[in-house]
Scaffold this active site. Structure first.
Site, PDB file in Angstrom:
ATOM      1  N   GLY A 211      -2.314  38.923 -18.257  1.00 49.53           N
ATOM      2  CA  GLY A 211      -1.302  39.398 -19.171  1.00 49.53           C
ATOM      3  C   GLY A 211      -0.963  38.241 -19.905  1.00 49.53           C
ATOM      4  N   PRO A 212      -0.279  38.581 -21.095  1.00 51.60           N
ATOM      5  CA  PRO A 212       0.233  37.445 -22.137  1.00 51.60           C
ATOM      6  C   PRO A 212       1.104  36.578 -21.258  1.00 51.60           C
ATOM      7  CG  PRO A 212       0.561  39.644 -23.031  1.00 51.60           C
ATOM      8  CD  PRO A 212       0.238  39.662 -21.451  1.00 51.60           C
ATOM      9  N   PRO A 213       1.260  35.324 -21.992  1.00 53.67           N
ATOM     10  CA  PRO A 213       2.041  34.212 -21.325  1.00 53.67           C
ATOM     11  C   PRO A 213       3.587  34.902 -21.224  1.00 53.67           C
ATOM     12  CG  PRO A 213       0.976  33.133 -23.060  1.00 53.67           C
ATOM     13  CD  PRO A 213       0.423  34.785 -23.127  1.00 53.67           C
ATOM     14  N   THR A 215       4.922  36.733 -19.042  1.00 58.77           N
ATOM     15  CA  THR A 215       5.253  38.303 -18.704  1.00 58.77           C
ATOM     16  C   THR A 215       5.452  38.387 -17.004  1.00 58.77           C
ATOM     17  OG1 THR A 215       2.800  38.518 -18.457  1.00 58.77           O
ATOM     18  CG2 THR A 215       4.012  39.496 -20.118  1.00 58.77           C
ATOM     19  N   GLY A 216       5.505  37.078 -16.242  1.00 59.87           N
ATOM     20  CA  GLY A 216       6.047  37.122 -14.985  1.00 59.87           C
ATOM     21  C   GLY A 216       4.906  37.241 -13.967  1.00 59.87           C
ATOM     22  N   LYS A 217       3.528  36.855 -14.273  1.00 60.61           N
ATOM     23  CA  LYS A 217       2.470  36.644 -13.285  1.00 60.61           C
ATOM     24  C   LYS A 217       2.593  35.945 -12.151  1.00 60.61           C
ATOM     25  CE  LYS A 217      -0.368  35.388 -16.527  1.00 60.61           C
ATOM     26  NZ  LYS A 217       0.558  35.531 -17.885  1.00 60.61           N
ATOM     27  N   GLU A 434      13.543  37.133 -51.675  1.00 62.68           N
ATOM     28  CA  GLU A 434      13.618  37.727 -50.836  1.00 62.68           C
ATOM     29  C   GLU A 434      14.156  39.194 -51.140  1.00 62.68           C
ATOM     30  OE1 GLU A 434      13.135  36.665 -47.820  1.00 62.68           O
ATOM     31  OE2 GLU A 434      12.918  34.491 -48.628  1.00 62.68           O
ATOM     32  N   HIS A 437      10.836  41.001 -51.147  1.00 60.07           N
ATOM     33  CA  HIS A 437      10.392  41.429 -49.905  1.00 60.07           C
ATOM     34  C   HIS A 437      11.048  42.800 -49.602  1.00 60.07           C
ATOM     35  CE1 HIS A 437       7.743  38.354 -49.016  1.00 60.07           C
ATOM     36  NE2 HIS A 437       8.697  37.483 -49.087  1.00 60.07           N
ATOM     37  N   ASP A 511       3.904  33.423 -46.921  1.00 64.97           N
ATOM     38  CA  ASP A 511       3.563  34.774 -47.107  1.00 64.97           C
ATOM     39  C   ASP A 511       1.926  35.129 -47.420  1.00 64.97           C
ATOM     40  OD1 ASP A 511       6.387  35.368 -46.491  1.00 64.97           O
ATOM     41  OD2 ASP A 511       6.834  35.081 -48.950  1.00 64.97           O
TER      42      ASP A 511
END
Length: 622
Positions: A211-213, A215-217, A434, A437, A511
């Protein structure tokens, strides 16, 4: 089960013993120094003069006192407090024989046994040897300790948990329902191994948490050990590999030997990709120490020895770079994917992190969970912590909604930099940028709604136009990608239309970089080009070195087509943004004026300002 295995801790007792040893060592060194200083002071050298000179000066009345110490004479001159001169007489000769006139100088015999001399003698012949022996003993003990450390160089450095008063369980973890359900089977294997053995089932050797960093592994692995009530050995993949060949394999053997003695138990290897990368890829330091370590892990997980109730949990966010032999059945039998939390899970995680904080009743955690799409559990914990910090800094007794909002924006887009001074011309240019955008993102049908627009510098930007998705998305369509490209170029296009093509600034550099990355990803990785539709040319990020040293998998002609496709997407996006801004120039200027006045405009007010904005035909996709 709690007292089945010992847990070695470095508590206050060991610190006290270490402090006592340091005090004894310093005391011995100080005593030796004092004794040596006393001996040195005792034998302080006096200036030696000839005997004839001493006789002449004594008879002339220049001396106040002469102390006789055997055949040595310590001479004190008039006006001086102590002896500064010395001379020597002939053996067995008296001062009268040498010619001294007793009426001109005081003659004194030195005491043969002063208390000071006695202590100095004891110090010289007894104390110094004793102190020297003690100092050597301490040095030898220290050397022996270093030798033991050298011998333990190949020992495992895994930390053993299990006797903690408060153990982690699945109830302590919010969200991750599917992952906890998959890991519940591991708990059953550890708690009731005979039940599965009776059915002829083989207990899995390893479970890979992917899992991604953030996420509670690691927390899930601790929870499995807590639920099963078994020992938990924790180690990082990088702790196996050293500069000396064979150390990693030795540490693997020692780790599994300890685990087998404490079975049933869990071995948790965090960031296993540090040692488990695919062999032969040229990664890992230029020598085969990492591969030897990996080979030893493979042997220990599925070697000749069977029947050991030891389960290996490993965590990584790069499962694609792991060696295939590590992932085959018999080693890491199970793979548990732990993704980013969904909205309801994010709300539950936020409640866990705010439970011990004085949170005001007016704080809406559900709306915060809706805004934090794509955030990991670690990100949400950071938002909760920042909220408490901001509330304390503002002197609040409770965490208010404004504190939570400020914390969320600080974590998501960076802190405000109000100290950065811009002149009026730069402020106006930033406001137009801005607003460009915002108007493009508002008008295009498949763009996310505007959440906030500000010309206050935040993080590394001069201003921010913030878009938030109304709900979590799993997939992104081609039209959504194209709307994102168009709104990303809206700022640069607005500068061009207001000030002229030759007056564009560096404000849109970031951008343009993001737009180029999105366009290239669409063509190379997602197969969304016109000429190269449904073709991908993805190169695994984990094999970056391999990509550098090997020839790419497509020709130069294909590379040119990819560049043309990227250019076409950027050009199309710029033309769409230009059409939208030209058709809604009055709305652009209206938002610019409000930004110059307020500096920050919320999404609701942007909606009112843009009421009546039109979608031109030139900006539509066909």
């Amino acid at each position: 089960m709690d007292n089945k295995f010992p847990v070695k801790r470095s508590g206050p007792g060991s610190n006290r013993s270490r402090m006592l040893k340091n005090i004894v060592f310093i005391t011995l060194v100080a005593l030796i120094g004092l004794v040596l200083l006393g001996v040195t002071n005792q034998s302080t050298s006096l200036k030696e003069i000839p005997l004839t000179q001493a006789v002449q000066e004594a008879n002339a009345g220049d001396y106040s006192k002469i102390v006789v110490d055997g055949n040595q004479l310590d001479i004190t001159k008039k006006g001086e407090p102590t002896a500064t001169l010395k001379t020597f007489t002939e053996p067995n000769a008296t001062l009268k024989d040498e010619g001294f006139n007793y009426s001109k100088v005081a003659i004194q015999a030195k005491s043969t046994s002063s208390g000071y001399d006695t202590w100095l003698t004891i110090g010289s012949y007894i104390v110094i040897p004793v102190l020297f022996v003690g100092l050597m003993y301490i040095m030898l003990r220290s050397a022996q300790g270093q030798g033991n450390q050298a011998l333990s160089f190949g020992k495992s450095r895994a930390r053993l948990y299990g006797n903690e008063h408060k153990k982690a369980t699945f109830s302590d973890i919010a969200g991750s329902g599917e992952a906890k359900q998959d890991l519940q089977e591991v708990v059953e294997f550890l708690k009731y191994p005979k039940k599965f053995a009776a059915m002829g089932a083989r207990i899995p050797k390893g479970v890979l948490l992917v899992g991604p960093p953030g996420t509670g592994k690691t927390l899930l692995a601790r929870a499995v050990a807590g639920e099963a009530n078994v020992p938990f050995f924790s180690i990082s993949g990088s702790e196996f590999v050293e500069m000396f060949v064979g150390v990693g394999a030795s540490r693997v053997r020692d780790l599994f030997a300890k685990a087998k003695k404490n079975s049933p138990c869990i071995i948790f290897i965090d960031e296993i990709d540090a040692v488990g990368r695919r062999r032969g890829s040229g990664m890992g330091g230029g020598h085969d120490e990492r591969e030897q370590t990996l080979n030893q892990i493979l042997v220990e997980m599925d070697g000749f020895e069977q029947g050991q109730n030891v389960i290996v949990l490993a965590a990584t966010n790069r499962a694609d770079v792991l060696d295939p032999a590590l992932l085959r059945p018999g080693r890491f039998d199970r793979r548990v994917d732990i993704g980013l939390p969904e909205r309801k899970d994010r709300e539950a995680i936020l409640k866990v992190h705010f439970v011990k904080k004085p949170l005001a009743k007016t704080v809406d955690l559900d709306s915060l969970a809706a805004k934090t799409a794509g955030s990991s559990g670690a990100d949400l914990a950071n938002i909760a912590n920042e909220s408490a910090i901001i509330a304390a800094r503002n002197g609040h007794s409770q965490i208010s909604q404004s504190d939570v909002t400020d914390a969320f924006e600080r974590v998501a887009i960076g802190p405000e930099r109000k100290s950065r001074v811009m002149n009026e011309k730069e402020k106006e240019l930033t406001a137009f940028h801005e607003a460009g955008h915002a108007i493009v993102g508002h008008v295009l049908p498949d763009s996310d709604p505007v959440h906030k627009v500000t010309i206050i510098p935040r993080g590394g930007t001069g201003g921010v136009t913030w878009f938030l998705p109304p709900e979590d998305r799993v997939y992104t369509s081609l039209v959504e990608y194209k709307d994102v490209l168009a709104r990303a170029l809206g700022g640069r296009v607005a500068e061009e239309l207001v000030y002229g093509a030759d007056r564009i600034t560096t404000g849109g550099g970031n951008d343009l970089q993001k737009a180029a990355e999105i366009a290239r990803d669409m063509v190379v990785n997602q197969g969304m080009g016109k000429k190269l539709r449904d073709q991908v040319f993805h190169v695994d990020e984990g094999m970056m070195l391999e990509r550098m040293v090997h020839e790419r998998e497509y020709s130069d002609e294909t590379a040119k087509v990819i560049d043309d496709e990227v250019e076409a997407l950027i050009t199309e996006a710029a033309n769409r943004a230009r059409a939208v801004i030209k058709a809604n120039m009055s709305h652009l200027k209206a938002l610019k004026e409000v930004l110059l006045e307020k500096e920050t405009v919320e999404g609701e007010e942007v909606e009112l300002l843009f009421k009546g904005a039109t979608m031109p035909k030139a900006a539509a996709l066909y």
